[in-house]
Design an enzyme around this catalytic site. Structure first.
Site, PDB file in Angstrom:
ATOM      1  N   TYR A  18       0.843  -1.202   0.000  1.00 31.14           N
ATOM      2  CA  TYR A  18       0.000   0.000   0.000  1.00 31.14           C
ATOM      3  C   TYR A  18       0.880   1.254   0.000  1.00 31.14           C
ATOM      4  O   TYR A  18       0.662   2.181  -0.780  1.00 31.14           O
ATOM      5  CB  TYR A  18      -0.927  -0.014   1.220  1.00 31.14           C
ATOM      6  CG  TYR A  18      -1.904   1.129   1.263  1.00 31.14           C
ATOM      7  CD1 TYR A  18      -3.163   1.015   0.680  1.00 31.14           C
ATOM      8  CD2 TYR A  18      -1.574   2.327   1.892  1.00 31.14           C
ATOM      9  CE1 TYR A  18      -4.070   2.070   0.724  1.00 31.14           C
ATOM     10  CE2 TYR A  18      -2.474   3.386   1.940  1.00 31.14           C
ATOM     11  CZ  TYR A  18      -3.713   3.252   1.355  1.00 31.14           C
ATOM     12  OH  TYR A  18      -4.601   4.298   1.400  1.00 31.14           O
ATOM     13  N   HIS A  22       1.358   4.109  -3.053  1.00 31.09           N
ATOM     14  CA  HIS A  22       1.081   5.527  -2.815  1.00 31.09           C
ATOM     15  C   HIS A  22       2.341   6.387  -2.947  1.00 31.09           C
ATOM     16  O   HIS A  22       2.250   7.552  -3.345  1.00 31.09           O
ATOM     17  CB  HIS A  22       0.412   5.737  -1.453  1.00 31.09           C
ATOM     18  CG  HIS A  22      -1.052   5.470  -1.495  1.00 31.09           C
ATOM     19  ND1 HIS A  22      -1.565   4.190  -1.479  1.00 31.09           N
ATOM     20  CD2 HIS A  22      -2.105   6.316  -1.588  1.00 31.09           C
ATOM     21  CE1 HIS A  22      -2.886   4.269  -1.555  1.00 31.09           C
ATOM     22  NE2 HIS A  22      -3.242   5.546  -1.625  1.00 31.09           N
ATOM     23  N   TYR A  41      -3.955  16.228   1.973  1.00 32.80           N
ATOM     24  CA  TYR A  41      -4.528  14.882   2.096  1.00 32.80           C
ATOM     25  C   TYR A  41      -3.523  13.975   2.791  1.00 32.80           C
ATOM     26  O   TYR A  41      -2.397  13.816   2.333  1.00 32.80           O
ATOM     27  CB  TYR A  41      -4.849  14.372   0.695  1.00 32.80           C
ATOM     28  CG  TYR A  41      -5.643  13.099   0.575  1.00 32.80           C
ATOM     29  CD1 TYR A  41      -6.129  12.405   1.659  1.00 32.80           C
ATOM     30  CD2 TYR A  41      -5.920  12.583  -0.689  1.00 32.80           C
ATOM     31  CE1 TYR A  41      -6.863  11.247   1.506  1.00 32.80           C
ATOM     32  CE2 TYR A  41      -6.657  11.426  -0.863  1.00 32.80           C
ATOM     33  CZ  TYR A  41      -7.127  10.761   0.243  1.00 32.80           C
ATOM     34  OH  TYR A  41      -7.854   9.605   0.083  1.00 32.80           O
ATOM     35  N   TRP A  76      -7.379   3.522 -10.611  1.00 35.70           N
ATOM     36  CA  TRP A  76      -6.687   3.471  -9.318  1.00 35.70           C
ATOM     37  C   TRP A  76      -7.403   2.522  -8.366  1.00 35.70           C
ATOM     38  O   TRP A  76      -6.782   1.728  -7.682  1.00 35.70           O
ATOM     39  CB  TRP A  76      -6.580   4.875  -8.722  1.00 35.70           C
ATOM     40  CG  TRP A  76      -5.845   4.891  -7.414  1.00 35.70           C
ATOM     41  CD1 TRP A  76      -6.397   4.945  -6.164  1.00 35.70           C
ATOM     42  CD2 TRP A  76      -4.427   4.820  -7.218  1.00 35.70           C
ATOM     43  NE1 TRP A  76      -5.414   4.931  -5.203  1.00 35.70           N
ATOM     44  CE2 TRP A  76      -4.189   4.854  -5.833  1.00 35.70           C
ATOM     45  CE3 TRP A  76      -3.339   4.742  -8.083  1.00 35.70           C
ATOM     46  CZ2 TRP A  76      -2.911   4.811  -5.288  1.00 35.70           C
ATOM     47  CZ3 TRP A  76      -2.067   4.709  -7.537  1.00 35.70           C
ATOM     48  CH2 TRP A  76      -1.860   4.738  -6.165  1.00 35.70           C
ATOM     49  N   TRP A  77      -8.734   2.622  -8.320  1.00 35.86           N
ATOM     50  CA  TRP A  77      -9.486   1.710  -7.450  1.00 35.86           C
ATOM     51  C   TRP A  77      -9.237   0.257  -7.841  1.00 35.86           C
ATOM     52  O   TRP A  77      -9.059  -0.595  -6.975  1.00 35.86           O
ATOM     53  CB  TRP A  77     -10.971   2.012  -7.516  1.00 35.86           C
ATOM     54  CG  TRP A  77     -11.374   3.284  -6.840  1.00 35.86           C
ATOM     55  CD1 TRP A  77     -10.669   3.988  -5.890  1.00 35.86           C
ATOM     56  CD2 TRP A  77     -12.570   4.011  -7.059  1.00 35.86           C
ATOM     57  NE1 TRP A  77     -11.365   5.102  -5.509  1.00 35.86           N
ATOM     58  CE2 TRP A  77     -12.541   5.144  -6.211  1.00 35.86           C
ATOM     59  CE3 TRP A  77     -13.673   3.820  -7.888  1.00 35.86           C
ATOM     60  CZ2 TRP A  77     -13.571   6.073  -6.166  1.00 35.86           C
ATOM     61  CZ3 TRP A  77     -14.707   4.745  -7.843  1.00 35.86           C
ATOM     62  CH2 TRP A  77     -14.653   5.856  -6.993  1.00 35.86           C
TER      63      TRP A  77
END
Length: 104
Positions: A18, A22, A41, A76-77
């Site tokens: 993960y 990112h 963010y 992306w999802w």
């Protein structure tokens, strides 16, 4: 400008992947997030529960809802789906969090 927070769930053992994905966020995705009004963010991980806590700022009149309609967001999802809990449409399952305290 408002600050919102929400929770997602990472699958056990997927922390490093993960973070890797990112760290290499696609420039076109970062551009789409900014264009929707998202700023400042952050995503935090609670390793005990595998919960991801996201905090971001968005202006009045933001276009976050329209992100779901973009090709880059859907890609992306799909790219992240093996790492986290997702709904039938492929988007991460999110739980909005209620602000309880703020110190400015």
């Amino acid at each position: 400008m408002e600050t919102i927070a929400f929770r997602m769930r990472l699958h056990p053992g997927k922390r490093d992947e993960y973070r890797r994905r990112h760290d290499a966020i696609w420039p076109e995705l970062a551009d789409a997030l900014r264009a929707a009004g998202i700023s400042d963010y952050w995503i935090f991980l609670d390793e005990d529960t595998h919960h991801l806590f996201a905090v971001l700022k968005r202006p009045i009149g933001h276009r976050i809802a329209q992100l779901a309609e973009t090709d880059v967001m859907r890609r992306w999802w799909a790219y992240m789906a093996d790492l986290m809990a997702t709904g039938p449409d492929g988007r991460p399952v999110e739980k909005s969090l209620e602000p309880m305290f703020h110190l400015e």
